[in-house]
Motif scaffolding. Structure first.
Motif, short mmCIF file in Angstrom:
data_model
loop_
_atom_site.label_atom_id
_atom_site.label_comp_id
_atom_site.label_asym_id
_atom_site.label_seq_id
_atom_site.Cartn_x
_atom_site.Cartn_y
_atom_site.Cartn_z
N VAL A 46 0.84 -1.93 -0.01
CA VAL A 46 -0.42 -0.04 0.28
C VAL A 46 0.88 0.83 0.29
CG1 VAL A 46 -1.74 1.47 1.26
CG2 VAL A 46 -1.52 -1.15 0.91
N ASP A 47 1.93 1.48 0.56
CA ASP A 47 2.92 2.37 0.87
C ASP A 47 3.56 2.80 -0.25
OD1 ASP A 47 2.21 2.77 3.36
OD2 ASP A 47 3.70 1.96 4.19
N TRP A 48 3.50 1.60 -1.23
CA TRP A 48 4.51 1.67 -2.33
C TRP A 48 3.83 2.09 -3.50
CZ3 TRP A 48 6.90 -4.40 -2.13
CH2 TRP A 48 8.29 -4.43 -1.80
N TYR A 49 2.86 1.92 -3.43
CA TYR A 49 1.43 1.84 -4.66
C TYR A 49 1.84 3.56 -4.54
CZ TYR A 49 -3.20 2.75 -5.91
OH TYR A 49 -4.49 3.98 -6.96
N ASP A 50 1.22 3.94 -3.17
CA ASP A 50 0.52 5.55 -3.01
C ASP A 50 1.53 6.70 -3.62
OD1 ASP A 50 -1.80 4.92 -2.22
OD2 ASP A 50 -0.69 5.08 0.57
N ALA A 51 3.49 5.94 -3.01
CA ALA A 51 4.29 6.19 -3.57
C ALA A 51 4.34 6.62 -5.50
CB ALA A 51 5.77 5.95 -2.89
N LEU A 52 4.33 5.38 -6.08
CA LEU A 52 3.94 5.17 -6.88
C LEU A 52 3.54 6.27 -8.10
CD1 LEU A 52 5.35 1.53 -7.24
CD2 LEU A 52 6.64 3.13 -8.00
N ALA A 53 1.99 5.97 -7.58
CA ALA A 53 1.25 6.63 -8.42
C ALA A 53 1.60 8.13 -8.47
CB ALA A 53 0.03 6.13 -7.54
N ALA A 54 2.09 8.54 -6.53
CA ALA A 54 1.71 10.04 -7.07
C ALA A 54 3.61 10.78 -7.14
CB ALA A 54 2.28 10.56 -4.52
N GLY A 55 4.38 10.39 -7.56
CA GLY A 55 4.90 10.85 -8.02
C GLY A 55 5.85 10.09 -9.53
N GLY A 56 4.77 8.74 -10.33
CA GLY A 56 4.78 9.01 -11.33
C GLY A 56 3.90 9.59 -12.35
N VAL A 57 2.47 8.86 -12.67
CA VAL A 57 2.21 10.29 -13.92
C VAL A 57 0.99 11.99 -13.02
CG1 VAL A 57 1.17 8.44 -14.99
CG2 VAL A 57 0.32 8.97 -13.27
N GLY A 58 1.10 10.88 -11.65
CA GLY A 58 0.75 12.00 -11.05
C GLY A 58 1.11 13.34 -10.35
N SER A 59 2.93 12.95 -10.65
CA SER A 59 3.74 14.12 -10.92
C SER A 59 4.11 15.25 -11.77
CB SER A 59 5.10 13.49 -10.39
OG SER A 59 5.35 13.18 -12.09
N ILE A 60 2.99 15.50 -12.62
CA ILE A 60 3.27 16.22 -13.92
C ILE A 60 3.44 18.01 -13.70
CG2 ILE A 60 0.72 16.80 -13.64
CD1 ILE A 60 1.54 16.63 -17.00
N THR A 61 3.46 18.55 -11.38
CA THR A 61 3.27 19.58 -11.56
C THR A 61 4.58 20.21 -11.29
OG1 THR A 61 2.66 18.69 -9.53
CG2 THR A 61 1.09 19.90 -10.48
N GLY A 62 5.97 18.64 -11.10
CA GLY A 62 7.23 18.60 -10.64
C GLY A 62 8.10 18.82 -9.61
N ASP A 63 6.78 17.80 -8.67
CA ASP A 63 7.66 18.42 -7.14
C ASP A 63 8.65 17.00 -6.97
OD1 ASP A 63 6.95 17.10 -4.38
OD2 ASP A 63 5.34 18.10 -4.34
N ILE A 64 9.52 17.96 -6.97
CA ILE A 64 10.62 16.76 -6.79
C ILE A 64 11.00 15.88 -5.88
CG2 ILE A 64 13.02 16.69 -6.13
CD1 ILE A 64 13.08 19.53 -7.76
N ALA A 65 10.34 15.59 -4.55
CA ALA A 65 10.19 15.38 -3.39
C ALA A 65 9.19 13.82 -3.50
CB ALA A 65 9.59 16.27 -1.99
N LEU A 66 8.38 13.92 -4.32
CA LEU A 66 7.48 12.81 -4.97
C LEU A 66 7.58 12.17 -5.30
CD1 LEU A 66 3.35 14.72 -5.00
CD2 LEU A 66 4.58 13.54 -2.56
N ARG A 67 9.10 12.29 -6.63
CA ARG A 67 9.48 12.12 -7.29
C ARG A 67 10.53 11.18 -6.59
NH1 ARG A 67 8.15 10.76 -12.57
NH2 ARG A 67 9.71 9.96 -14.00
N GLU A 68 11.49 12.03 -5.90
CA GLU A 68 12.43 11.09 -5.20
C GLU A 68 11.61 9.81 -4.11
OE1 GLU A 68 14.43 13.98 -2.40
OE2 GLU A 68 15.29 14.34 -5.17
N ARG A 69 10.77 9.74 -3.31
CA ARG A 69 9.94 8.92 -3.12
C ARG A 69 9.75 8.36 -3.87
NH1 ARG A 69 3.97 9.39 -1.13
NH2 ARG A 69 3.61 7.66 -0.03
N ALA A 70 8.68 8.06 -4.77
CA ALA A 70 8.30 7.20 -5.83
C ALA A 70 9.82 6.72 -6.66
CB ALA A 70 7.70 7.78 -7.44
N LEU A 71 10.69 7.14 -6.73
CA LEU A 71 11.80 6.58 -7.01
C LEU A 71 12.58 5.45 -5.92
CD1 LEU A 71 13.84 9.04 -8.97
CD2 LEU A 71 13.33 6.99 -9.63
N LYS A 72 12.42 5.29 -5.09
CA LYS A 72 12.64 4.59 -3.36
C LYS A 72 11.93 3.54 -4.00
CE LYS A 72 13.63 4.80 1.28
NZ LYS A 72 12.31 3.84 1.78
#
Length: 407
Positions: free
Chosen positions: A156-182
């Motif tokens: 569940v934690d992985w899913y939330d991070a991947l969604a927010a930092g993947g296609v949901g990251s169009i606004t360019g939030d670096i923190a979300l992208r880094e969390r998703a990469l992890k």
């Protein structure tokens, strides 16, 4: 005094929960159907005709392969086109789109998993969050069954991070992208050994199919296979969870609709189709312009990005009567059509990239709703129902309800 269109769009993109997407998109369709957003560096297209054109024209509007708003896994079928896309998608489609399997084995497994989850909801009348207890775990159980993999303890934690930092990251939030990469690295570490084992000893599951894919005589690399499986795991949960949680949140605030559905269970598939139209799980998709062209007299340059807003197209009043209203009987005649490539609804995309798992999502939604209708005479919100959140990916974070058992 009416708020400016620029301010409204900025608030919605920033995630302001007070911003009403329906109002924003209504004004964009009327005032600026081809709208440049400086912050995201994209052209926003909001009218049905334009969104459908982009979905169907992969020559002029190609999938993005890198940058904000793209999946975090690496290259998957979302970025592929032409023969490569069709060949690799076929591995998934032969299970997820097979009418016989959908009507028999797949549906039976969805029903089994649904009953298990409903048996564990507790005492009728007690407060329960249907998102945490039902709409999220149901599609996760179904896709992990198809892949024949255990559910990761942190999924569940992985899913939330991947969604927010993947296609949901169009606004360019670096923190979300880094969390998703992890999270991506953790998912790859989890599924990597399973893929290697299936390569050595394939079974009759979907993961074994993916592990054995060959394109032009070459098998997928380990990284490609991991990206493919990680994509299936997230996409397999995301679509059903978001639209089903939105539908149940709405029904909990509309008791008359619940009673109507209880009185005529045949309307359940139509309710699912209407929910897909009004509450699309993915609100918008990105594409890259491959050559200089114009849309409605606005010049778009080669390599510029466009954001096609599916949520706006689904509410276009020139296509759908009373477009902002939930109409239970809108798709009564052929609700299943709205989950196919011939749909009028654009929630699952279109053209060659129409969602491969759309038919499985339909079965999951229909079974989930039908089982709830069979078991519970009433569904009502427990306290104030949380509103939907998110820009690209949008749904309620929780669905707190109380359920009254049927006699």
């Amino acid at each position: 005094m009416q708020e400016s269109l620029n301010s409204l769009v900025d608030r919605l993109v920033a995630g302001d929960v007070q911003a009403d997407p329906a109002e924003v998109y209504r004004r964009l369709r009327a005032e600026a159907p081809v709208y440049w957003h400086e912050g995201m560096q994209v052209w926003m297209l909001t009218r049905y005709e334009d969104v459908r054109r982009v979905l169907r024209d992969s020559e002029d509007f190609a999938p993005l392969t890198e940058g904000p708003g793209t999946p975090i896994f690496g290259r998957t079928i979302l970025q592929m086109t032409g023969r490569e896309h069709s060949r690799k998608t076929a591995i998934v489609a032969r299970r997820m789109r097979n009418p016989r399997l959908l009507a028999t084995e797949l549906r039976a497994n969805v029903e089994r998993r649904s009953e298990q989850l409903l048996d564990g909801l507790g005492v009728p009348g007690d407060a329960v969050d249907l998102k945490a207890a039902y709409t999220s775990p149901l599609p996760l159980a179904v896709i992990t069954d198809l892949l024949d993999v255990p559910q990761g303890v942190h999924w569940v934690d992985w899913y939330d991070a991947l969604a927010a930092g993947g296609v949901g990251s169009i606004t360019g939030d670096i923190a979300l992208r880094e969390r998703a990469l992890k999270a991506r690295d953790e998912v790859f570490a989890y599924i990597g050994p399973i893929i290697e084992e299936r390569r050595r000893s394939p079974g009759s599951d979907l993961l074994s199919d993916v592990a054995s894919i060959e394109y032009e005589g070459v098998r997928l690399t380990q990284d490609e296979a991991q990206a493919f499986i990680a994509f299936l795991l997230t996409a397999g949960v995301e679509t059903t969870d978001r639209v089903l949680s939105s539908l149940l949140a709405y029904l909990a605030t509309a008791p008359a609709l619940w009673e109507q559905l209880r009185a005529d269970r045949a309307l359940a598939p139509a309710a699912c189709a209407e929910a897909l139209r009004l509450f699309p799980p993915v609100q918008a998709l990105t594409r890259r312009v491959t050559r200089d062209l114009s849309v409605r007299g606005v010049d778009l340059g080669e390599n510029q990005r466009v954001l096609i807003v599916l949520a706006s197209a689904n509410r276009d009043e020139t296509v759908f009567e009373a477009a902002d209203r939930f109409q239970l009987e809108r798709f009564r005649e052929a609700p299943e059509r709205e989950f196919t490539g011939a749909s009028s609804i654009l929630s699952f995309g279109g053209g060659e990239h129409h969602c491969t798992g759309a038919q499985l999502a339909r079965v999951e939604m229909e079974v989930a709703l039908e089982h709830l209708l069979s078991r519970y005479a009433r569904i009502e919100q427990d306290g104030e129902m949380p509103g939907a959140q998110g820009f690209i990916l949008r749904s309620p974070r929780a669905v707190p309800v109380r359920l009254e058992a049927a006699a």
